[in-house]
Design a protein around this motif. Structure first.
Motif: not given
Lengths: 140, 290, 664
Positions: C183-185, C189-192, C373, C422, C426
């Motif tokens: 979902d995020k990295t 927290l970039d959107c994967s 996600n 993370k 989240m």
């Protein structure tokens, strides 16, 4: 100087670990017994048991084979072959009448200069204790 | 007829006489000869290994020697704590150095050849289960039980080598064979506090209460054990638990050999079930089993 | 007849201080074959090299011994020097009288005698040296990338952008790998998907890249520059040349209950499917194990009856459904291979204390990613798999299948501390009232911004971190009870949770060992690739021309995987920048007259350099592929019939050294 027996020792050293370890002993000026004469081989697995037998036949008092530590072989698994061959070799030595204390297989890495010196000293002492080797009578 | 060396251990000559009695009776019925180990001594459980490693090995090792002299190969052990100690030493004896040292301590040669198994293991092989099924006189139909193995029978897994360490099944299979309903619960191998009854009674009460509550919640009418220590804690502490926490469980605690004995037709009286501190007879009488 | 020249170096005073160099040179004049001997202050200097070159011409030398430092230092220097004088460079040998003599022995008499003997041995060897010529072979400048995760994508793009042809093989129906499932990295927290999918599209449209999804590597033959690879293209039952990816078939497919691999079992998919909306290629495959039409056809062949379906076939506007499509084997040539086969997460069903994988509300981190996600099976709603309710209390367990000898995984998986932090963050963003607990062994947050991230999760997001391994999870009244120890307080703890998330560790991808064996590269006990050198050659394997990237060699996070991929790409570009490859001539060689065809050599060769050749008359003998042989000599020592020899280190050369030393 006493006329103490000085053994003649042949050392087969693998190029990547043990030969480099002996080089390091040199660059670190770590002195050790001068009896060893080094023959460079690419890998301890290159050493044919024949070389060892031949050395004794020609009058060596001791033979060392030094290679990379298990798992570190430059050629992945050459030292494992050396180790296995060496185990079998011991029986041949009995047959030839060569004391097992006159051969040594050890692992010396490129960073173990001090260890190289120690191993050589210990082996030299050990062979000195055993006295001059009788030449094997069997020919190959 | 198979013959086993039988190591009752101190509990079965004391607080768990009913376990000893029922074990001997059911083994006889199932065609297993039990020969008590000659001149056995305490296995040292729960105290020796706190004090000295070599004492903890030598005490149980001394019990293995007579077995060979009796001409037997396998020892069966009803008590889970004794089993843990004896099995541990039989593993350790595989090391020749340990063998030599214990031999010196005991002044006798030690071989470590004797196989040690828990009685619950001896009595739950497929062969024995089939035989038991064929000999059932009074099936335990409708009896809802929680099987409780305790913490020592399966742990540590590398040593105990008995059943699944987290979710053992052998006692479940036996009780299902006898016709009872085995409830699903998650406390099969949790600790009852066995080694702390004197020093830290509060811990024992807390742990035992949790076990009793969980079994009750799971719908069990009784708990079945394979260990005299577990039995003693769960059976004898219910009054104190009531006093401290107010929970009145009235939960009968059985040895698995007792239920097996009942199913094979032995009367409760002969199995010494009346010895229990928490009433177990009422439940059995209600089901026509006693 | 050998005409040997011996040159003794003083190395300033490094050798001369303890070795009488002039005396040594003088002594060597008497050795068999020596026609010239000299000593000089610095042989490696230009003047020293000139001295050697002049002597070669003047004395018509055909062999040279340089007695100086270690060959590991200056062998290339002196080989070049003699080559400039017209001598084959392999007719020069070095005698190491510095590291192995003057530097380790203080006694001048002893050191001088030893130096003389060392030279005597080398003189005996060099007399038996043969001229050797390095061979040149052409190469195919095409790269094969195995694995279409972020590492494979990055490597393929880098090499393709450098102008070389690339084929990427991916065994699932889409590229994107594990990163596409996230979902995020962390920690940004970039959107994967937002950062990955543009790369996927770029790859699929790249003129230099051929993309083969739903395909696997079957066999690899050949050697660096010239690999011949068989690729299995699995049947998709859909003609991708005509398919437009309109979506009719997967929307209308009546078989809707197949657990989705992409959603790690959290969602369902149809039998004709694309794994996720942004899949590349965005065209379906029909999963033959579940497709009703395929099963109908198979049943018909067995003479059984099963209802016919063929819904997709009837509705497909471009008539792209092809039931006759079969698996296909494609043979292609490549010059290099990058292995980026990725990883799998540890199968936690071995943990009895966590319920053997049977409690529905005990899920893995990757499953939570799918639940969080927005395009996942729950549209981003985090709910309990058992009853679909929102969890209010979530417990995370770190190190599940990592740092645990009990399950045979003693290593750290590197990413779990971070992805767990993370997740805790989240979840709090999804629902500010949620309670999160993290059971951990140690926090390993080495990386830029990583430690700060974990601190933020603890301090700003109020996640409760408890140091200790969880010993037991069991269900009670619709919740899960988690028992463990707080090792900092030294007390047992018990937490009640609605959902438990296991930070399952990284294991080698399924089938990794088979793949390594197919390619012929070495791997460790866990199925991760062994690098050529763990420090200095981290993206090379022990097979020339085969490189690695990403989790193929052990746990890595995304930036590490991408860096490795680019590093491997540079290695490939370096290789491809050459028009031919020069091989080291010090390889094994077979005397086919002596070879009896026992192939012990084949068994011991770590590099698969031994090939079989059938002679006229039908005798099968060994042949060494010189491009593959690395010159270890294992085969030579193993050969019973003395049919093998190692150029540069022949039996004759080595035995001559022994004899020269001991017979003196």
């Amino acid at each position: 100087m006493t006329s103490e027996f000085e053994p003649r020792i042949v050392g087969f050293l693998c190029n990547w670990c043990s030969y480099a370890g002996a080089d390091l002993a040199g660059t670190s000026r770590t002195s050790y017994a001068p009896n060893i004469r080094i023959i460079r081989v690419p890998c301890s697995g290159r050493v044919d048991p024949l070389f060892i037998a031949k050395a004794f036949q020609e009058g060596a008092d001791g033979v060392m084979v030094l290679g990379c530590h298990p798992g570190d072989c430059h050629y992945v698994e050459g030292n494992y072959h050396a180790r296995r061959r060496f185990a079998v070799m011991h029986r041949l030595l009995d047959y030839l009448g060569v004391d097992k204390g006159r051969v040594m297989l050890e692992w010396v890495s490129a960073s173990e200069g001090a260890r190289f010196a120690r191993v050589v000293n210990e082996f030299t002492d050990q062979v000195r204790q055993l006295g001059p080797a009788k030449r094997p009578v069997h020919s190959f | 007829m198979s013959t086993y060396a039988y190591y009752p251990g101190c509990s079965l000559h004391g607080t768990a006489k009913e376990y000893d009695r029922s074990a001997r009776l059911v083994c006889q019925a199932l065609g297993l000869e039990l020969r008590e180990v000659e001149d056995w001594n305490c296995c040292g459980a729960s105290s020796a290994h706190m004090v000295s490693h070599w004492l903890a090995l030598s005490l149980p090792a001394r019990n293995l020697q007579p077995v060979e002299k009796m001409g037997l190969e396998t020892m069966t052990v009803p008590c889970a704590a004794c089993y843990a100690r004896l099995k541990d030493v039989s593993c350790e004896l595989k090391d020749p150095e340990v063998r030599a040292k214990i031999g010196r301590v005991l002044g006798d040669q030690v071989t470590g050849r004797v196989t040690v198994e828990p009685l619950i293991g001896t009595l739950t092989t497929q062969e024995i289960l089939d035989k038991a099924a064929s000999l059932i006189v009074k099936p335990l139909t409708g009896l809802k039980v929680a099987t409780y193995y305790g913490c020592l029978l399966t742990r540590p897994p590398k040593v105990a080598q008995f059943d699944d360490p987290e979710n053992p099944q052998s006692m479940d299979r036996l009780l299902r064979t006898l016709g009872s309903e085995v409830v699903e619960w998650y406390f099969k191998t949790e600790c009852c506090g066995a080694s702390l009854p004197v020093a830290r009674t509060d811990i024992v009460l807390d742990l035992s209460r949790k076990l009793l509550a969980a079994a009750k919640k799971a719908g069990a009418e009784a708990i079945v054990t394979a260990c005299p220590m577990c039995h003693s804690n769960l059976d004898s502490r219910q009054g104190e638990i009531r006093g401290r926490y107010g929970d009145d469980f009235k939960m009968p605690i059985f040895f698995f050999t007792e239920l097996l004995g009942l199913a094979l037709g032995y009367p409760a009286r002969e199995l010494l079930i009346a010895n229990h501190l928490t009433d177990a007879l009422s439940l059995l009488q209600g089901r026509g089993l006693a | 007849m050998p005409r040997i020249g011996v040159f003794v170096c003083h190395c300033g005073s490094n050798i001369a201080a303890t070795v009488d160099c002039a005396g040594v040179a003088e002594a060597t004049r008497g050795f068999p074959g020596v026609v010239h001997a000299a000593d000089f202050k610095y042989l490696c200097a230009e003047t020293g090299q000139n001295l050697i070159r002049d002597a070669i011409a003047e004395h018509r030398l055909n062999r040279v011994v340089v007695a100086s430092c270690s060959p590991r230092m200056h062998e290339p220097t002196f080989r070049k020097a003699v080559a400039q004088a017209g001598l084959n460079p392999y007719l020069m040998e070095m005698a190491n009288i510095r590291e192995h003599c003057s530097w380790v022995h203080a006694d001048r008499q002893v050191a001088t005698a030893k130096a003389t003997e060392i030279i005597r041995m080398v003189v005996a060897k060099v007399a038996r040296n043969e001229p050797l010529t390095a061979k040149q072979v052409g190469l195919t400048k095409r790269l094969l990338v195995i694995g279409g995760g972020i590492a494979g994508i990055q490597a393929a793009l880098d090499v393709a952008n450098a102008g070389y042809q690339v084929t990427l093989v991916e065994r699932t129906p889409t590229i994107g790998g594990k990163m596409a499932m996230l979902d995020k990295t962390f920690p940004t927290l970039d959107c994967s998907a937002c950062i990955l999918t543009p790369r996927m599209v770029e790859l699929s449209q790249h003129p230099n890249i051929e993309l083969r999804t739903y395909a696997e590597v079957l066999s690899v033959k050949g050697f660096v520059g010239n690999f011949e690879v068989e690729i299995l293209q699995k049947a998709r039952k859909v003609n991708h040349l005509t398919c437009t990816g309109c979506g009719t078939c997967w929307q209308k497919c009546p078989e809707k209950n197949v657990p989705s691999e992409f959603d790690v079992g959290m969602g369902r998919r149809t039998a004709s499917y694309i794994p996720f909306p942004q899949a590349v290629p965005n065209k379906p495959v029909s999963d033959t194990a579940n497709c009703r039409s395929v099963r109908h056809l198979a049943a018909k062949e067995r003479g059984e009856k099963l209802m016919e379906c063929r819904v997709c076939e009837k509705l497909c506007p471009t008539k792209s459904i092809d039931w006759e499509q079969k698996d296909e084997i494609i043979v292609d040539r490549f010059g290099a291979i990058i292995v980026a086969n990725g990883y799998d997460t540890f199968d936690h069903s071995v943990y009895g204390e966590y319920g053997y994988g049977k409690y529905p509300d005990v899920i893995t981190g990757l499953q939570l990613e799918r639940l969080m996600n927005a395009s996942g099976p729950t549209k981003g709603e985090v709910v309990r798999p058992s009853d679909g309710k929102h969890p209010h209390s979530v417990v995370f367990l770190a190190c599940v299948g990592s740092r645990d000898d009990k399950v045979g995984r003693p290593y750290c998986s590197k990413i779990c501390c971070m992805y767990t932090a993370k997740h805790a963050l989240m979840l709090k963003e999804h629902d500010p009232n949620i309670q999160t607990y993290v059971f951990y062994l140690d926090i390993r947050a080495a990386g830029r911004g990583y430690e700060e991230f974990v601190r933020r999760v603890q301090e700003e997001y109020g996640s409760t971190y408890i140091r200790g391994r969880v010993s037991w999870i069991y269900p009670q009244d619709g919740k899960l009870i988690i028992k463990g120890e707080d090792t900092l307080l030294g007390r047992p703890v018990e937490v009640e949770a609605d959902l438990v998330v296991l930070a399952t560790g990284i294991t080698a991808a399924s089938g990794a060992v088979d793949l390594m064996q197919t390619i012929g590269i070495s791997y460790d006990t866990y199925g991760f690739i062994n690098e050529m050198h763990p420090k200095l050659r981290p993206v090379e394997t022990n097979t020339d021309g085969v490189y690695l990237a990403g989790c193929a060699s052990g746990p890595k996070d995304i930036p590490d995987s991408v860096s490795q991929a680019s590093a491997a790409a540079v290695k490939v570009c370096g290789l491809f920048s050459q028009d031919y490859l020069t091989t080291d001539p010090m390889t094994s060689v077979v005397d086919q007259m002596k070879c009896v065809g026992c192939f012990l050599c084949e068994e011991v060769c770590p590099f698969r350099a031994v090939e079989r050749e059938t002679l006229r008359g039908g005798k099968v003998v060994a042949r060494i592929n010189e491009s593959v042989c690395k010159g270890c000599g294992l085969c030579v020592a193993a050969c019973r019939g003395e049919a093998l020899n190692l150029k540069g280190f022949t039996d004759q050369q080595l035995l001559a050294q022994v004899t020269a030393l001991l017979r003196a």
